[in-house]
Design a protein around this motif. Structure first.
Motif, PDB file in Angstrom:
ATOM      1  N   GLU A  61       0.810  -1.213   0.000  1.00  0.00           N
ATOM      2  CA  GLU A  61       0.000   0.000   0.000  1.00  0.00           C
ATOM      3  C   GLU A  61       0.845   1.267   0.000  1.00  0.00           C
ATOM      4  O   GLU A  61       0.633   2.180   0.780  1.00  0.00           O
ATOM      5  CB  GLU A  61      -1.009  -0.014   1.151  1.00  0.00           C
ATOM      6  CG  GLU A  61      -2.083  -1.059   0.945  1.00  0.00           C
ATOM      7  CD  GLU A  61      -3.304  -0.855   1.818  1.00  0.00           C
ATOM      8  OE1 GLU A  61      -3.181  -0.357   2.947  1.00  0.00           O
ATOM      9  OE2 GLU A  61      -4.394  -1.198   1.342  1.00  0.00           O
ATOM     10  N   ARG A  72      -3.000   4.141  -4.107  1.00  0.00           N
ATOM     11  CA  ARG A  72      -2.123   3.205  -3.385  1.00  0.00           C
ATOM     12  C   ARG A  72      -1.927   1.942  -4.212  1.00  0.00           C
ATOM     13  O   ARG A  72      -2.880   1.404  -4.745  1.00  0.00           O
ATOM     14  CB  ARG A  72      -2.738   2.825  -2.041  1.00  0.00           C
ATOM     15  CG  ARG A  72      -2.749   3.942  -1.046  1.00  0.00           C
ATOM     16  CD  ARG A  72      -3.320   3.455   0.284  1.00  0.00           C
ATOM     17  NE  ARG A  72      -3.289   4.510   1.245  1.00  0.00           N
ATOM     18  CZ  ARG A  72      -2.330   4.666   2.146  1.00  0.00           C
ATOM     19  NH1 ARG A  72      -1.334   3.815   2.186  1.00  0.00           N
ATOM     20  NH2 ARG A  72      -2.359   5.659   2.991  1.00  0.00           N
ATOM     21  N   ASP A  74      -1.089  -2.014  -4.233  1.00  0.00           N
ATOM     22  CA  ASP A  74      -1.265  -3.110  -3.274  1.00  0.00           C
ATOM     23  C   ASP A  74       0.088  -3.676  -2.842  1.00  0.00           C
ATOM     24  O   ASP A  74       0.412  -3.707  -1.661  1.00  0.00           O
ATOM     25  CB  ASP A  74      -2.136  -4.221  -3.864  1.00  0.00           C
ATOM     26  CG  ASP A  74      -3.603  -3.847  -3.862  1.00  0.00           C
ATOM     27  OD1 ASP A  74      -4.063  -3.266  -2.868  1.00  0.00           O
ATOM     28  OD2 ASP A  74      -4.278  -4.138  -4.848  1.00  0.00           O
TER      29      ASP A  74
END
Length: 152
Positions: A61, A72, A74
């Motif tokens: 993130e 963001r 992952d």
């Protein structure tokens, strides 16, 4: 939780304030266990345990700006030179269709990150693409860490 099509790992889950939480080995804290987080944690452990990616080069993130909007990523894996190497977009295991819309979102993020590999997964399956010299190619497998290192 649901058994995914990714290798099992030593799961550390607890209940706190009425919510299930899972321990994130990257952020080193418990995170609310959502269907997407379940997939993300499976992918982190798959990258670490099966593909030998070092945890120290995995970011979860991380922030990026796209068209003045804060977004963001992952999972972003860096190579040993500190450059983005693999961008992973995780979707909920409840999402059955990882079609064009999901690819466009992930590709948009990767335009900023410029990782040579882009992966999209919902825990049941994944798609992996490589980006080299203006060429986009769908790959059969996510590259192992030794392959990332060979490429610099």
């Amino acid at each position: 939780m649901v058994r995914l099509n990714l290798p099992p790992f030593n799961i550390n889950v607890r209940k706190s304030q009425g919510r299930l939480e899972i321990f994130d080995v990257i952020r080193k804290k418990f995170i609310v266990l959502t269907p997407e987080e379940w997939v993300r944690q499976h992918m982190v452990h798959y990258l670490k345990n099966d593909l030998n990616y070092p945890l120290s080069l995995i970011q979860i993130e991380g922030g990026l700006k796209y068209n003045k909007l804060q977004k963001r990523t992952d999972i972003l894996v860096f190579n040993k030179q500190g450059n983005p190497a693999v961008l992973v977009e995780c979707k909920s295991y409840k999402m059955k269709d990882m079609g064009e819309k999901v690819f466009q979102q992930a590709a948009m993020y990767n335009r900023e990150m410029k990782a040579p590999y882009l992966v999209i997964t919902n825990g049941w399956g994944y798609y992996c693409w490589s980006f080299r010299e203006g060429d986009i190619r769908q790959e059969k497998e996510i590259p192992a860490w030794n392959e990332i290192n060979r490429q610099g």
